[in-house]
Each structure stands twice: as C-alpha cells, then as structure tokens.
Scaffold this active site. Sequence first.
Site, PDB file in Angstrom:
ATOM      1  N   CYS A 131      -2.125   9.316   3.187  1.00 15.36           N
ATOM      2  CA  CYS A 131      -1.795   8.496   1.286  1.00 15.36           C
ATOM      3  C   CYS A 131      -2.707   8.670   0.222  1.00 15.36           C
ATOM      4  CB  CYS A 131      -1.517   6.965   1.410  1.00 15.36           C
ATOM      5  SG  CYS A 131      -3.449   6.463   2.088  1.00 15.36           S
ATOM      6  N   GLU A 189       0.811  -0.685  -0.434  1.00 13.15           N
ATOM      7  CA  GLU A 189       0.134   0.317   0.139  1.00 13.15           C
ATOM      8  C   GLU A 189       0.478   1.565  -0.080  1.00 13.15           C
ATOM      9  OE1 GLU A 189      -3.160  -0.635   0.161  1.00 13.15           O
ATOM     10  OE2 GLU A 189      -3.836  -2.325  -0.137  1.00 13.15           O
TER      11      GLU A 189
HETATM   12  P1  NAD Z   1       9.096   4.709   4.165  1.00 15.47           P
HETATM   13  O1  NAD Z   1       8.485   3.639   2.787  1.00 15.47           O
HETATM   14  O2  NAD Z   1       9.789   5.708   4.389  1.00 15.47           O
HETATM   15  O3  NAD Z   1       9.030   3.665   5.515  1.00 15.47           O
HETATM   16  C1  NAD Z   1       7.826   2.239   5.351  1.00 15.47           C
HETATM   17  C2  NAD Z   1       8.337   1.282   6.267  1.00 15.47           C
HETATM   18  O4  NAD Z   1       9.449   0.931   5.287  1.00 15.47           O
HETATM   19  C3  NAD Z   1       9.036   1.932   8.166  1.00 15.47           C
HETATM   20  O5  NAD Z   1       8.648   1.258   8.814  1.00 15.47           O
HETATM   21  C4  NAD Z   1      10.324   1.954   7.388  1.00 15.47           C
HETATM   22  O6  NAD Z   1      11.125   1.695   8.579  1.00 15.47           O
HETATM   23  C5  NAD Z   1      10.369   0.765   6.469  1.00 15.47           C
HETATM   24  N1  NAD Z   1      11.534   0.298   5.747  1.00 15.47           N
HETATM   25  C6  NAD Z   1      12.051   1.338   5.854  1.00 15.47           C
HETATM   26  N2  NAD Z   1      13.312   0.692   4.460  1.00 15.47           N
HETATM   27  C7  NAD Z   1      12.844  -1.053   4.418  1.00 15.47           C
HETATM   28  C8  NAD Z   1      13.233  -1.672   3.631  1.00 15.47           C
HETATM   29  N3  NAD Z   1      14.557  -2.013   3.698  1.00 15.47           N
HETATM   30  N4  NAD Z   1      12.529  -3.204   3.949  1.00 15.47           N
HETATM   31  C9  NAD Z   1      11.799  -2.916   4.980  1.00 15.47           C
HETATM   32  N5  NAD Z   1      11.374  -1.939   5.426  1.00 15.47           N
HETATM   33  C10 NAD Z   1      11.383  -0.855   5.127  1.00 15.47           C
HETATM   34  O7  NAD Z   1       7.486   5.313   4.210  1.00 15.47           O
HETATM   35  P2  NAD Z   1       6.749   6.885   5.393  1.00 15.47           P
HETATM   36  O8  NAD Z   1       7.257   8.214   5.052  1.00 15.47           O
HETATM   37  O9  NAD Z   1       7.527   6.033   6.573  1.00 15.47           O
HETATM   38  O10 NAD Z   1       5.428   6.645   4.701  1.00 15.47           O
HETATM   39  C11 NAD Z   1       5.016   7.534   4.239  1.00 15.47           C
HETATM   40  C12 NAD Z   1       4.718   6.842   2.119  1.00 15.47           C
HETATM   41  O11 NAD Z   1       3.464   6.253   3.341  1.00 15.47           O
HETATM   42  C13 NAD Z   1       3.614   7.776   1.888  1.00 15.47           C
HETATM   43  O12 NAD Z   1       5.025   7.642   0.387  1.00 15.47           O
HETATM   44  C14 NAD Z   1       2.211   7.390   1.945  1.00 15.47           C
HETATM   45  O13 NAD Z   1       1.258   7.964   0.786  1.00 15.47           O
HETATM   46  C15 NAD Z   1       2.910   6.424   2.232  1.00 15.47           C
HETATM   47  N6  NAD Z   1       1.110   5.533   2.614  1.00 15.47           N
HETATM   48  C16 NAD Z   1       0.519   4.592   1.829  1.00 15.47           C
HETATM   49  C17 NAD Z   1      -0.637   4.530   2.490  1.00 15.47           C
HETATM   50  C18 NAD Z   1      -1.618   3.150   1.726  1.00 15.47           C
HETATM   51  O14 NAD Z   1      -2.929   3.215   2.052  1.00 15.47           O
HETATM   52  N7  NAD Z   1      -1.905   3.988   0.991  1.00 15.47           N
HETATM   53  C19 NAD Z   1      -0.670   5.037   3.360  1.00 15.47           C
HETATM   54  C20 NAD Z   1      -0.166   5.563   4.267  1.00 15.47           C
HETATM   55  C21 NAD Z   1       1.130   5.630   4.298  1.00 15.47           C
END
Ligand code: NAD
Length: 477
Positions: free
Chosen positions: A269, A235
């Site tokens: 999002c 997501e």
């Molecule tokens: P991010 O991708 O930076 O981090 C998300 C998670 O991934 C964190 O817990 C982080 O520690 C982890 N992570 C980082 N590197 C990783 C790796 N290599 N392997 C596994 N896990 C790893 O996202 P963010 O900045 O925390 O969140 C914002 C983003 O999330 C925005 O793009 C937003 O649109 C999206 N989002 C989407 C939805 C949806 O339902 N589609 C909902 C909320 C947020």
Amino acid sequence: MTRSPMTNSLSIRNPRSGKYDYEIPVTTAAEIETLAVRLRKSQDGWRDGGLDMRIAVLQQWKAELASAGDDIIAALQADTGRRKIAEGELFGVMGMIDRWCDQAPALLQTKQWNSATMPDVALQQRLDPYPLLGVISPWNFPFLLSFIDAIPALLAGCAAIVKPSEVTPRFASPVAETIARVPMLRDVLPFIPGDGRSGAALIAAVDVVAFTGSVATGKKVAAAAAESFIPAFLELGGKDPAVVLPGSDIDRAATAILRASVTATGQACQSIERIYVHESQYNEFVAMLTDKASKTPLSYPELSDGVIGPLIFDKQAEIIGAHIADATGKGAKIETGGEILHHGGGVWIEPTVLSDVDHSMDVMREETFGPLMPVMSYATKSEALELANDTHYGLSAAVFAPSEDDAVRFAEKLEAGGISINDAGMTAMVFEACKNAFKLSGIGPSRMGATGLTRFFRQKALYLNRGGVIPIEARAE
Ligand code: NAD
C-alpha cells in the site's frame, strides 16, 4: 483462486507455478455466528485475567511461532512466491508482539485526578475493551496484516476472529497450530477461511472491524459496519508520491525510491507509485533510476534468486498492463521493463521506469500495485505540490531536498499521513508514530503509534464524589 459451487470450497493458485494446489472451505454466516457466541464467553476470562496474564500468553505464543518458523515461512512462500519477505513477515509479527507487550503497561494504566470544576470529585479514566474484533486482511503481506491489528487488540483484552485473504490463505494452517498449543489464546483467536462472503458475515458478528484492503471493498465494509452500528478501522489503498526538490542528492533519491517502489513487486500500500523531479535534474534522475532498476533482477527461476517476486494475484497483471498501455498510448516512454512476462506458470514484471508521463494517465492517478515508476518533471515547487496532492488517495509520501527544513516545509502541505523525509516508504519499517490516512486511503484512528492499541477500548469515566451531594434546592429558579 477459483470457486467450486458444489463443495463451497475455493481452489488456491500458487503464484510461482500457476497451479491450483490448495483448497479452503468458505466459512458460513451460521458458523461465524456460533463462533462469535463462543468467543464472547471466552473473552470474559481473557479480559479479567489482566494484562500480565495476556502478556505472558502472547510471549508463549511468540515462542511457539519461533519453533514453527520453518513451516510458517514455507507456507508464506507458497502463498506469495517470495522468500526474504516471508521471513520478514514472521520476524515482523514476533517483533510486534514484543513491542506491544513493552508498551501496553503504560498505555493501559488507569488515570485518576481531581476535577477542576468540582474538586471533591475524583475522576477515573477506565478502559473497556470491545469484546470481539473482526480482522479482514489482504493478500500482499498475508501474515503481518492479519496480526498488525489483532495483537494490540488481544493485549487490550479483546477476542479476535481473523479472516485472511482467500488469495493467500496457506499460512493460516501452521499459525493456527501454534495458537492451538497456547491455552487461553486458542479460545480467543481463531482463523476463519473464506472469501468476501465470510468477510461480510464476520462484520455482522463482531463489535469492531479492522479491515485492510482496497478502497472498493473498504466502502462496502464501511457500509456494513454502519448497518451493524460498529466502528470500522479502514486501511486502504494508496498512490504515494515522491517529490525530489531542486538540488537534492539524486543518487540517494533514486536508491530510496527504487527500493520503496519495487519492494514486494510494488504490491504494497505504501509503495511509491509516482515520482516528481525538478526539470533541472529530471534527465539525470531518469537515467540513474533506469540504470538501478535494470540491475534489479527477477527472483527466478529459484526462490533464492534475484529480488523481484512474481505477482501474487494474477489478475493484478491486467491492471498493471492496462496502466502501461494507457500511458504509452498517451505518449509515455518506457525506459526499462514494461512487459508482463510469463515464466514457469507465474506472472512477472520487471521494475519499470516510465518517462514523459502526465496526469491524464491512469498510471499517475489510480493505484497500480505493481513495480511501476512513472517520473514526471515540474518547474516550480507549487506545481510539484499541486501534482502530489492531485489524487483521491492520501496514505503516505516522500520528499527529498537539500535541506531538511525545506523538505519538512513541503511535507506540511502534503495531504498524506506518513511522510518520509530524504528517504521513502519508511512507514513500512518504523511503526512508533501515529499517522492517519487522508482522503480515500482510510478512516479511523492510526494503527501505528499509541492509538494502535488504545483504539480497541471504549473509554469510561468514573466520577467519585468524595464531598457532599448537591440538593435539588440548588436548582431552584
Ligand atoms: P480486497 O479489498 O480485494 O480484499 C481484502 C479482504 O476483503 C479479503 O480478505 C477479502 O476476502 C475481503 N472481502 C472482499 N469482499 C468483502 C466484503 N464485501 N465484506 C468484507 N470483506 C470482504 O483487497 P486485496 O486485493 O486483498 O488487497 C490489496 C489492497 O489492499 C490494495 O488496494 C492495497 O493498497 C490495500 N492495502 C492497504 C494497506 C494499508 O495499510 N493501508 C496495507 C496493505 C494493502
């Protein structure tokens, strides 16, 4: 968040004060492996205990969440700098428990029927849960997005390990205390603190991963899941358009679009991130939206003031600022807001309306994740459709029209999974219908609607032959 190489711990920033006032350890790959072995053992009893037991356990947890509500809300307030949404996250999770407990009995029923091709063969459609789910969640709704997938998975009979974002990890401690008070649940639902390193290690240890976050990280998660040969439900981000068709009620449209753009300071999002209005109503709409936006104050200095909270992740201000600078450098006009502000150690931005924008600007094409409302005019419906679909995202969208039929016809051509008609951002409030993400906004079955639960099963078919068996002679040429 800053990293200490000596202790392998992370210092966490408070978004209102700017102070680094909390620490978490980084869970190592070896710790996650050990945990996974333990959880797989506990999952046997969790699955075999049956749905009624799992519903009773989750209801008990809901009662524990309610009694620890003040502590959870306080931790979420420190994580995110906002009050009402923190309360909403707690009630949202409790509502999710009820909704899935209500729906699970029907969704988990074993179906049986006789084969049309071999009527003596009864078919049983069985459901076998993935043993262990890994949840990796983002910082924008830390509690809700840590459990939106875990709750249906638990009801399905999976164990789940949750890795919250390292930007907003405080809520995990009071929530873990509630889980510890619920026998059975405490054996199948641990948190692991950490950053991307722990997230990456988690993928290697589980049977299915549910990831919510950015496209960039989502691609890494998909690659790691492919390497482990496990399904990944992703997501990801969005650049949701709102299209206002000619003759729409623009007061209604401006009210809904403002709310859907700036709720949670645009850090959602499904935020509306670009707006297309027919040229006949463009000036009036921009004036109306600007008026409403300029009357939407920051939640400062007190938590109980105003509407717009601080930016949770300070680095996000660089992206928002860059989008504004890129747009104004290419001719956009700031109608209201537009400045990154520093108050009391926090980083803030007021609801910002931009006019005279076009698709050469990043603000119309890349995810901003802030309260920016760029408004562009169009001449024909086909031009509006082309502009709305001119994106590599496809999460959700909104359409306003004088007639519902017109709006629905337009929505059918939009490349997005959840489309609000004569409102905006409804996917944040109504969860009953399935919706897939299009393009880079995600992959996998819908987390909303029935598949939100059924995706955590492998389907098994049992073939019960109640007639004679076919002898090999029947295969004679
Ligand atoms: P991010 O991708 O930076 O981090 C998300 C998670 O991934 C964190 O817990 C982080 O520690 C982890 N992570 C980082 N590197 C990783 C790796 N290599 N392997 C596994 N896990 C790893 O996202 P963010 O900045 O925390 O969140 C914002 C983003 O999330 C925005 O793009 C937003 O649109 C999206 N989002 C989407 C939805 C949806 O339902 N589609 C909902 C909320 C947020």
